[in-house]
Design an enzyme around this catalytic site. Structure first.
Site, mmCIF file in Angstrom:
data_model
loop_
_atom_site.group_PDB
_atom_site.id
_atom_site.type_symbol
_atom_site.label_atom_id
_atom_site.label_comp_id
_atom_site.label_asym_id
_atom_site.label_seq_id
_atom_site.Cartn_x
_atom_site.Cartn_y
_atom_site.Cartn_z
ATOM 1 N N SER A 129 44.574 43.634 36.812
ATOM 2 C CA SER A 129 45.727 43.097 37.540
ATOM 3 C C SER A 129 47.014 43.710 37.016
ATOM 4 C CB SER A 129 45.761 41.581 37.330
ATOM 5 O OG SER A 129 46.990 41.054 37.749
ATOM 6 N N TYR A 156 44.959 33.667 31.443
ATOM 7 C CA TYR A 156 44.333 34.476 32.502
ATOM 8 C C TYR A 156 44.709 35.943 32.319
ATOM 9 C CZ TYR A 156 44.327 36.977 36.922
ATOM 10 O OH TYR A 156 44.175 37.947 37.865
ATOM 11 N N LYS A 160 42.520 39.605 31.181
ATOM 12 C CA LYS A 160 42.530 40.926 31.832
ATOM 13 C C LYS A 160 42.845 42.019 30.806
ATOM 14 C CE LYS A 160 41.431 39.559 35.946
ATOM 15 N NZ LYS A 160 40.020 39.734 36.348
#
Ligand code: UD1
Length: 346
Positions: A129, A156, A160
């Site tokens: 992302s 989150y 990544k």
């Protein structure tokens, strides 16, 4: 003739379902896995209707090693995997970080182990992302892959970043492993058939599902978070990319892993359009493209939002031979068509 077998984890999810369709259309055999923790078996039916073929599929949890191993036992011909399966709610990750570390990291570690254990050399395409860039310095916009990765602002985002680092270390350690990490900007829209699309649980957190639910009368009005940002109209700027264009980039990434023998074994690509749109511009495009009334008001800034980010997608354009070209109005019409289909609106 088949181009080979690709494992898609999270195949019933938003990007996973659209990518599964494009892989099949491009001549790959796919096996999908999903635990339906944030998706519905209906998506699999949609994929089958679009492609006109049954989809090999196993319901399982990738963070359970014994379950996950079964797909490699049943499909020893898996040549590459695309790893979508992960928890992705930013706010929830702040409240429940362990859920995110356990689920997102465990499933990746098992995928790497299962992909390399017999020295077989399976490729991995990883869903990353643009969140890894954090708030980019203005001189770095549009942002390219060599821009600095900033400390994550949520667990989150941290999963990544950590996943990319884990994959990088494993490529160094396992000569048979090839990895492409794809850093998505803001995926939106739905398949033109409206047989698959985004299915948020509860109140949508992301902009486009909130817009389409408001247009459908499910939400009273869209709240635009902040109109006092240092941007031309005061609202935040993002790079909104059509999910079908994004899905095609995954096919190009798998092609590259399987067919280009001398490519680097660890590569990163930004997947965006290269154009930033403000929230207000996007809202106006939606109204113009659909002719639907969209009540909205301005609300305070949302904690944790970055002001502006959009991609420099030149590396993906050149190396993957891929470009996101669908006009934004078509993309927004596809999102609205999907919402109407889900709600039974004519
Ligand atoms: C978010 C995540 C990102 C994730 C992506 C998935 C954060 C900080 N980032 O990106 O990590 O990969 O979703 O798609 O959460 N907006 C409104 N009103 C709304 C909803 C959104 O004004 O009701 C605005 C937001 O303030 C933002 C823009 O719309 O400026 C886009 O928001 P959103 O769709 O949630 O995506 P991101 O925050 O960019």
């Amino acid at each position: 003739m088949s181009k080979g077998r690709v494992l898609v984890t999270g195949a019933a999810g938003y990007i996973g379902s659209h990518t599964t369709v494009e892989l099949i259309n491009a001549g790959y055999d796919v096996v999908g896995v999903d635990n339906f923790s944030n998706s519905s078996p209906d998506m699999l039916k949609g994929i089958e209707q679009i492609t006109g073929r049954p989809l090999p599929f196993m319901e399982l949890d990738c963070s359970d090693r014994d379950q996950f191993a079964k797909v490699f036992e049943r499909y020893p011909d898996i040549a590459a995997s695309i790893h979508f399966a992960a928890c992705k709610a930013v706010g929830e990750s702040v409240q429940q970080p362990l859920k995110y570390f356990e689920n997102n990291l465990r499933s990746l570690l098992y995928l790497i182990e299962l992909s390399t254990r017999d020295g077989h050399g399976r490729g991995i395409v990883f869903s990353s992302s643009c969140t890894v860039y954090g708030e980019p310095d203005p001189e770095n916009l549009p942002i390219s892959e060599n821009a600095p990765v900033k400390p994550a602002t949520s667990p989150y985002g941290r999963t990544k970043q950590m996943s990319e680092e884990i994959l990088h270390d494993c490529v160094t350690a396992y000569p048979s492993l090839k990895v492409i990490a794809l850093r998505y900007f803001n995926p939106i829209g739905a398949h033109p058939s409206a047989l698959i699309g985004e299915m948020p649980l509860g109140v949508p957190q992301n902009l486009v599902p909130y817009i389409t639910q408001t247009a459908a009368g499910i939400r009273k009005e869209l709240r635009i978070f902040g109109n006092d940002y240092p941007t031309p109209d005061g609202t935040c700027i993002r790079d909104y990319i059509y999910v079908c264009d994004l899905a095609k980039a995954h096919v190009a990434a798998v092609d590259r892993i399987l067919q280009v023998k001398d490519s680097d074994r660890y590569e990163i690509f930004n997947l965006g359009t290269g154009t930033g749109l403000s929230v207000l511009e996007l809202v106006n495009h939606f109204i113009q493209a659909t002719g639907v009334n969209l009540p909205y008001s301005y609300a305070p800034r949302r904690a944790g939002d970055i002001v502006k980010v959009w991609a420099n997608p030149e590396k993906a354009n050149k190396v993957l031979g891929w470009k996101a070209g669908t006009p934004i109005d078509d993309v927004l019409r596809s999102a609205w068509k999907w919402e109407k289909k889900v709600r039974g609106i004519q």
